[in-house]
Design a protein around this motif. Structure first.
Motif, PDB file in Angstrom:
ATOM      1  N   VAL A 197       0.850  -1.187   0.000  1.00 28.56           N
ATOM      2  CA  VAL A 197       0.000   0.000   0.000  1.00 28.56           C
ATOM      3  C   VAL A 197       0.888   1.241   0.000  1.00 28.56           C
ATOM      4  CG1 VAL A 197      -1.676   1.323   1.345  1.00 28.56           C
ATOM      5  CG2 VAL A 197      -1.924  -1.164   1.122  1.00 28.56           C
ATOM      6  N   GLY A 198       0.542   2.175  -0.877  1.00 30.79           N
ATOM      7  CA  GLY A 198       1.322   3.399  -1.002  1.00 30.79           C
ATOM      8  C   GLY A 198       2.260   3.406  -2.195  1.00 30.79           C
ATOM      9  N   ASP A 199       2.499   2.234  -2.801  1.00 28.94           N
ATOM     10  CA  ASP A 199       3.364   2.194  -3.983  1.00 28.94           C
ATOM     11  C   ASP A 199       2.732   2.969  -5.137  1.00 28.94           C
ATOM     12  OD1 ASP A 199       5.381   0.682  -2.894  1.00 28.94           O
ATOM     13  OD2 ASP A 199       4.796  -1.200  -3.855  1.00 28.94           O
ATOM     14  N   GLU A 200       3.565   3.658  -5.867  1.00 33.41           N
ATOM     15  CA  GLU A 200       3.140   4.322  -7.091  1.00 33.41           C
ATOM     16  C   GLU A 200       3.374   3.355  -8.244  1.00 33.41           C
ATOM     17  OE1 GLU A 200       5.320   7.993  -7.314  1.00 33.41           O
ATOM     18  OE2 GLU A 200       4.151   8.907  -5.696  1.00 33.41           O
ATOM     19  N   VAL A 201       2.306   3.032  -8.962  1.00 39.14           N
ATOM     20  CA  VAL A 201       2.388   2.006  -9.995  1.00 39.14           C
ATOM     21  C   VAL A 201       1.785   2.495 -11.302  1.00 39.14           C
ATOM     22  CG1 VAL A 201       2.265   0.164  -8.275  1.00 39.14           C
ATOM     23  CG2 VAL A 201       0.157   0.972  -9.362  1.00 39.14           C
ATOM     24  N   TYR A 202       2.112   1.767 -12.354  1.00 44.25           N
ATOM     25  CA  TYR A 202       1.379   1.942 -13.605  1.00 44.25           C
ATOM     26  C   TYR A 202       1.100   0.556 -14.154  1.00 44.25           C
ATOM     27  CZ  TYR A 202       5.577   1.546 -16.748  1.00 44.25           C
ATOM     28  OH  TYR A 202       6.692   1.146 -17.453  1.00 44.25           O
ATOM     29  N   ALA A 203       0.050   0.439 -14.982  1.00 42.79           N
ATOM     30  CA  ALA A 203      -0.410  -0.897 -15.355  1.00 42.79           C
ATOM     31  C   ALA A 203      -1.112  -0.885 -16.702  1.00 42.79           C
ATOM     32  CB  ALA A 203      -1.362  -1.444 -14.291  1.00 42.79           C
ATOM     33  N   TYR A 204      -1.083  -2.062 -17.316  1.00 43.82           N
ATOM     34  CA  TYR A 204      -1.817  -2.350 -18.551  1.00 43.82           C
ATOM     35  C   TYR A 204      -2.934  -3.289 -18.115  1.00 43.82           C
ATOM     36  CZ  TYR A 204      -2.301  -4.266 -23.385  1.00 43.82           C
ATOM     37  OH  TYR A 204      -2.748  -4.681 -24.614  1.00 43.82           O
ATOM     38  N   ALA A 205      -4.122  -2.730 -17.866  1.00 44.28           N
ATOM     39  CA  ALA A 205      -5.199  -3.513 -17.263  1.00 44.28           C
ATOM     40  C   ALA A 205      -6.554  -2.974 -17.710  1.00 44.28           C
ATOM     41  CB  ALA A 205      -5.099  -3.457 -15.740  1.00 44.28           C
ATOM     42  N   ALA A 206      -7.556  -3.834 -17.673  1.00 44.95           N
ATOM     43  CA  ALA A 206      -8.906  -3.454 -18.103  1.00 44.95           C
ATOM     44  C   ALA A 206      -9.595  -2.584 -17.058  1.00 44.95           C
ATOM     45  CB  ALA A 206      -9.730  -4.711 -18.364  1.00 44.95           C
ATOM     46  N   GLY A 207     -10.570  -1.813 -17.526  1.00 42.56           N
ATOM     47  CA  GLY A 207     -11.399  -1.019 -16.624  1.00 42.56           C
ATOM     48  C   GLY A 207     -10.745   0.237 -16.110  1.00 42.56           C
ATOM     49  N   ALA A 208      -9.829   0.818 -16.881  1.00 44.48           N
ATOM     50  CA  ALA A 208      -9.032   1.939 -16.384  1.00 44.48           C
ATOM     51  C   ALA A 208      -9.798   3.260 -16.287  1.00 44.48           C
ATOM     52  CB  ALA A 208      -7.810   2.141 -17.268  1.00 44.48           C
TER      53      ALA A 208
END
Length: 246
Positions: free
Chosen positions: A36-47
């Protein structure tokens, strides 16, 4: 088109969007790579949502050198560019042609091809985008035949006539790749359907943090104006990406 938001609850069915960047607000009991608290980026549905549930294997730590808006512009289109260039075997000394080089995947492909060792990168775009391509390290073309030579690699992010052109302009048709037109495979080229891959996201994040990958954001719009964002995209002439924010 990506959205910069927060990662957490599963979206309702049919929520669009495939790219996002945000902060982890909760995690499953078997998740080991994020807290929790991590800054992330993602290739994922429902953005297209303020909170999104993301599979661990579809996400990576956000590039430190990019803002959330810039990072949200990266995942799908940059992964598509990377996977297409790898499918073509792009490497040291190659001359690479990028169709649709000023668009979402195209402007990433120009930069990634350079990072993979291409000697020259040429890109097709409207004349108004030629200075932009030069800034990215590409030689701009209106028509691919202007260069008067065969290419080692051709990647098609535009479809239509560009698919056939990609096949004609390479020395080996197997090194012509499209992410938009599966018909290229029947003519000896390669079709790549981009797929989420955490290792690819980590590779791209490293590239961005070394100053070798930047995201061009044409316009930033609030999530409530998603329909306007799509109208903008459908009208064409978008340089880089359009990003939605909460």
């Amino acid at each position: 088109m990506p959205a910069a938001g927060r990662a957490a609850e599963r979206p309702a069915a049919r929520v669009p969007g495939r790219e996002l960047a945000g902060v982890v607000v909760g995690r499953g009991s078997e998740v080991t790579g994020f807290v929790v608290g991590d800054e992330v980026y993602a290739y994922a549905a429902g953005a297209y949502a303020e909170r999104v549930i993301v599979a661990e294997q579809d996400a990576a730590q956000k590039p430190a050198g990019l803002t959330f808006v810039e990072a949200a512009a990266v995942p799908r289109d940059a992964v598509a560019a990377l996977q297409a260039l790898r499918a073509a075997g792009t490497g040291e000394g190659d001359v690479v042609l990028v169709h649709g080089a000023a668009g979402g995947s195209g402007h990433f492909a120009v930069q990634i091809a350079r990072a993979l060792g291409a000697e020259r990168v040429l890109g097709t775009a409207e004349p108004a985008d030629h200075d932009f391509l030069r800034e990215l390290g590409a030689e701009p073309l209106v028509e691919p035949t202007e260069a008067g030579e065969p290419y080692d690699v051709a990647v098609d992010f535009a479809g239509g006539d560009a698919t056939a052109a990609a096949l004609r302009e390479v020395r080996d048709p197997a090194r012509a790749v499209s992410t938009v037109n599966p018909a290229i495979a029947a003519a000896g080229g390669r079709y790549v359907a981009p797929a989420p891959h955490a290792e690819d996201l980590r590779w791209l994040a490293d590239l961005a943090d070394r100053g070798l990958l930047r995201a061009s954001v044409h316009r930033e719009l609030p999530l409530a104006e998603a329909a306007d964002a799509h109208r903008l995209l459908n009208a064409g002439h978008v340089r880089g990406k359009v990003v939605l924010t909460p």
